[in-house]
Design a protein around this motif. Structure first.
Motif, mmCIF file in Angstrom:
data_model
loop_
_atom_site.group_PDB
_atom_site.id
_atom_site.type_symbol
_atom_site.label_atom_id
_atom_site.label_comp_id
_atom_site.label_asym_id
_atom_site.label_seq_id
_atom_site.Cartn_x
_atom_site.Cartn_y
_atom_site.Cartn_z
ATOM 1 N N GLY A 1 0.818 -1.206 0.000
ATOM 2 C CA GLY A 1 0.000 0.000 0.000
ATOM 3 C C GLY A 1 0.849 1.252 0.000
ATOM 4 N N ILE A 2 0.175 2.365 0.201
ATOM 5 C CA ILE A 2 0.856 3.650 0.115
ATOM 6 C C ILE A 2 1.878 3.822 1.242
ATOM 7 N N GLY A 3 1.692 3.134 2.359
ATOM 8 C CA GLY A 3 2.615 3.259 3.483
ATOM 9 C C GLY A 3 3.868 2.414 3.364
ATOM 10 N N ASP A 4 3.931 1.541 2.370
ATOM 11 C CA ASP A 4 5.096 0.674 2.176
ATOM 12 C C ASP A 4 6.225 1.489 1.548
ATOM 13 N N LEU A 5 7.384 1.546 2.211
ATOM 14 C CA LEU A 5 8.498 2.347 1.710
ATOM 15 C C LEU A 5 8.998 1.895 0.344
ATOM 16 N N PHE B 1 6.085 9.061 -5.499
ATOM 17 C CA PHE B 1 6.638 10.306 -6.026
ATOM 18 C C PHE B 1 6.272 10.500 -7.489
ATOM 19 N N LEU B 2 6.365 9.444 -8.277
ATOM 20 C CA LEU B 2 6.045 9.540 -9.702
ATOM 21 C C LEU B 2 4.576 9.916 -9.911
ATOM 22 N N ILE B 3 3.697 9.220 -9.233
ATOM 23 C CA ILE B 3 2.264 9.466 -9.406
ATOM 24 C C ILE B 3 1.887 10.857 -8.904
ATOM 25 N N LEU C 1 0.103 16.372 -9.847
ATOM 26 C CA LEU C 1 0.262 17.814 -9.636
ATOM 27 C C LEU C 1 0.564 18.533 -10.948
ATOM 28 N N PHE C 2 1.285 17.872 -11.852
ATOM 29 C CA PHE C 2 1.543 18.450 -13.171
ATOM 30 C C PHE C 2 0.237 18.600 -13.947
#
Length: 139
Positions: A48-52, A59-61, A66-67
């Motif tokens: 999930g999102i919490g997995d390092l 970061f990519l997504i 945001l772009f």
């Protein structure tokens, strides 16, 4: 001119509007990230999102999201900058001083006074120098 422009931002509440817009953008990006990771967590077994180990993907997504949202944010910013320009022109009553200032800024910063409209739409947070000068001359 600069002081009158910044006073316009203050009087028109642009700081609060931009803060709320930024908060909404970040909330939308975080919700989108969470929704994206619901599927891979179940399908890939990725934590999930919490997995390092997913940090590069996060970061990519988030960068892509945001772009994609930046043209809309920039449109709001250009609108508010135009309002602040109008405020400064009304307050000072000196459109030629505004034009002279804009010409000087363009020269010092080696700015493109008249960028391609698509470039302005996608990347500019302020109206182009030529648009700002046209606005002052129309006053």
């Amino acid at each position: 001119m600069v002081l009158a422009h910044e006073m316009g931002h203050q009087q028109l509440g642009h700081l609060w509007k931009m803060t709320l817009l930024q908060a909404a953008t970040m909330t939308l990006a975080l919700i989108s990230l969470q929704v994206f990771f619901w599927g891979p967590e179940a399908y890939w077994g990725a934590g999930g999102i919490g997995d390092l180990s997913n940090l590069p993907l996060v970061f990519l997504i988030s960068t892509l999201l945001l772009f994609l949202l930046s043209p809309a944010k920039n449109a709001f910013s250009r609108f508010w900058e135009r309002q602040a320009d109008l405020f400064s022109l009304d307050l000072t009553g000196k459109p030629e001083a505004f034009v002279s200032f804009m010409e000087g800024v363009a020269k010092r910063n080696l700015a493109d006074k008249n960028p391609h409209p698509l470039i302005e739409f996608l990347f500019y947070t302020h109206p182009s120098i030529s648009r700002r000068i046209s606005l002052a001359r129309g006053k």
